[in-house]
Design an enzyme around this catalytic site. Sequence first.
Site, PDB file in Angstrom:
ATOM      1  N   GLU A 115      48.445  36.841  34.902  1.00 18.03           N
ATOM      2  CA  GLU A 115      48.879  35.791  35.825  1.00 18.03           C
ATOM      3  C   GLU A 115      50.196  35.176  35.371  1.00 18.03           C
ATOM      4  O   GLU A 115      50.663  34.196  35.955  1.00 18.03           O
ATOM      5  CB  GLU A 115      47.806  34.712  35.922  1.00 18.03           C
ATOM      6  CG  GLU A 115      46.673  35.056  36.861  1.00 18.03           C
ATOM      7  CD  GLU A 115      45.882  36.274  36.453  1.00 18.03           C
ATOM      8  OE1 GLU A 115      45.515  36.389  35.270  1.00 18.03           O
ATOM      9  OE2 GLU A 115      45.635  37.142  37.305  1.00 18.03           O
ATOM     10  N   ASN A 121      45.164  43.129  36.307  1.00 18.31           N
ATOM     11  CA  ASN A 121      45.873  43.207  37.577  1.00 18.31           C
ATOM     12  C   ASN A 121      47.384  43.341  37.387  1.00 18.31           C
ATOM     13  O   ASN A 121      47.923  43.009  36.342  1.00 18.31           O
ATOM     14  CB  ASN A 121      45.587  41.959  38.409  1.00 18.31           C
ATOM     15  CG  ASN A 121      46.000  40.679  37.697  1.00 18.31           C
ATOM     16  OD1 ASN A 121      45.323  40.232  36.794  1.00 18.31           O
ATOM     17  ND2 ASN A 121      47.121  40.110  38.103  1.00 18.31           N
ATOM     18  N   ASP A 165      44.102  41.346  43.155  1.00 15.54           N
ATOM     19  CA  ASP A 165      43.782  40.862  41.810  1.00 15.54           C
ATOM     20  C   ASP A 165      42.520  41.514  41.269  1.00 15.54           C
ATOM     21  O   ASP A 165      41.687  40.876  40.652  1.00 15.54           O
ATOM     22  CB  ASP A 165      43.649  39.326  41.791  1.00 15.54           C
ATOM     23  CG  ASP A 165      43.434  38.782  40.377  1.00 15.54           C
ATOM     24  OD1 ASP A 165      43.891  39.422  39.416  1.00 15.54           O
ATOM     25  OD2 ASP A 165      42.798  37.723  40.249  1.00 15.54           O
TER      26      ASP A 165
END
Lengths: 555, 164
Positions: free
Chosen positions: A157, A240, A282
């Site tokens: 992220e 991801n 994701d």
Amino acid sequence: MPAGDYAATRYSPLDQIDVANAPRLHPVWSFSTGVLGGHEGQPLVVGDTMYVVTPWPNVLYAFDLGRPGYPLKWKYRPNVSRAAIGAACCDVVNRGAVYADGKIIYNLLDGHTVAVDAATGHPVWETKIASVADGETVTMAPLVIGDRVIVGASGGEFGIYGWIKGLDLATGRVVWTGHNLGPDAGMLIKAGEFHPPYVSGTELGVRSWANGTWKHGGGPVWGWISYDPKRDLLYYGTGNAGPYDAEQRGGDNRWTSSVLARRPEDGTLVWAYQFTPHDSWDYDATGAMVLADLTIGGKPVPALVHFDKNGFAYTLDRSTGRVLVAKPFTHETWAKSIDLATGRPVENPAMQTGDTKGNVKGICPSLEGGVSPASPPAYSPQTHLFYTSTNNFCMDYKVHQIAYIKGTPYMGVSSPYTPGPGGNLGAFIAWDAATGRVVWKDKEPYPSWSGALVTAGDVAFYGTLDGWFKAVDARTGKLLYRFKVGSGVVGAPIAFRGPDGRQYVAIYAGIGGDWALLAGDTSSDDPTDLRAPNPLVKNLASRTSQGGMVWIFGL
Amino acid sequence: MRPQRTLSWRSSAARWAVPALLGLVVAGSRGATPTHAPVIAAPGVANPAHIAAGGRPPPGPVVQNPYRGEPAIAHAGATLFVSMHCSDCHADAAAGAVGPNLGDGRWRYGASDAAVFRSIYYGRPRGMPAFGGLLGAQGVWVLVTYLRSLPPPPDLPTERFTQH
């Protein structure tokens, strides 16, 4: 080791606790860790000592199981940077320690691996492996293979350039670093030694990313490592791709959301398979890779079984990476099936996401996954079944173009969750990986976020988000015993034989792991931070609050 | 949940688009409120409740939000809150995720506009990055104005549960 064995089966050969006597289980001991936050991972028992790693600030406790009341032998309190808290996407968790060569080895949130003398608690070495300033934090459970300590970093992220490293067991020195994306050289791909089963060519980790976007493409390593000594291959999943707007990074984005097989000694990449090409939801693949020898269609197969966030369970040939079975284990809408000839998902065009796609509704599973990678499964060679927590909820997904700003999230998403069909948000299931079917299912009102344990007594163990620790019949799913452990369970149970010769089962209670999901109103320790209830997990805060406990159960 | 955005931000030249957006916000605000001069100086006392022992605050510059209560600036701040990645930690509408809820009317480091400015400009030790270098004082005040415009939910501080 974190999952009990190199194959990551979380199977215990202990059989004193069985289906007949499990209803007589009861708590025999508990201890407060003094730390709030998601207590993921599991205790580690070596000889007469039980080791426990807490969430940030990553205290390591050593309990003496040979004395009444299990007093501490020592505790180790590393100086872990506060700044790392804000670089952890979801919560400040830790997934556990590993023992080797007289040392307890584990990771600190702020990007260090430490080795502590297992007998004295004195530090042996500490190595900086990750950069918090670049959005890297460390939550995963390391594994020791020979002279190597295998570690990776979170940060999918935060636009990291994801990697895995092999450290020297004796000194902590970084021996090799293999990236999960980008140029072949950085990925430790050597001529003639890399054989992905479905694709060929060089520089796949660059050519599958438009405009050099691999440089901040993510591909973190925040789960579990497994190892096959016979083939000398270690296996792990990557997270991801970033940012969440997949249109900003055209191409398959190799090797994010993939399983990679490497040589532990020098990190050479041997094969890789991508579960979710061009990940647009994701769907990390950081869940455990469980190694089991199965019989499929009458033939013995050296299998690797993986329950993916994308809702499919995959049975691969762990020698080659080819997919043998791939079926949904929970409700999913993003793909019709997995094409075994190409290894690619047959995707639902209506579920494609991106900045130009607007708000895409009804994507299942949600980005929390059909199972959280933080919830590792178990495999019993007696029942030939896998046991895993699962989730049953969906999401709307709206992404926007986003700029990279070092040290801040590289996401750009709004993704409210909605319940899946059936009235339950989670379930604990038994899965036949040879055929790809659910054998039994215990529905749970809330998402099921704990790891699994199965024993030779044919008892499976797990915990629930609303704070129940449960023992069930591994063949039928029938509930044998449950106890309210206080805070919600997101850790993984273990079984061990105590110095008294008796079998025990240990589990953490401590809700957390993902504050986007787990209802911020279960937190009460900050008067300046009041959260509204999360409508998905209604009333969860009426049943549990944050905590940090270690429980031991016995007969 | 996310506030409606009035400025659309569509640039792949990402690094340089941030100052560009800021320029847009500040230029727009200047157009609307020409009388305000930007205040660049660092704020003084962050948390007045903590100075009881000394009896009076130590001397320091008086820092005031030049945009206080201006709806147009608050609206622009909502956009900035998303484009500067604030919402990725603090959630849509600042409702709280890995970072705290900023819309509950309660403030960990003090409730004044200057204290909120300080948090964003200089960062905070539990991982809040310092955005002062990227946003400048005006940009930070735009965010402060947005956060101070969020109405606290009506059901604080008591949360009641209805079992079903």
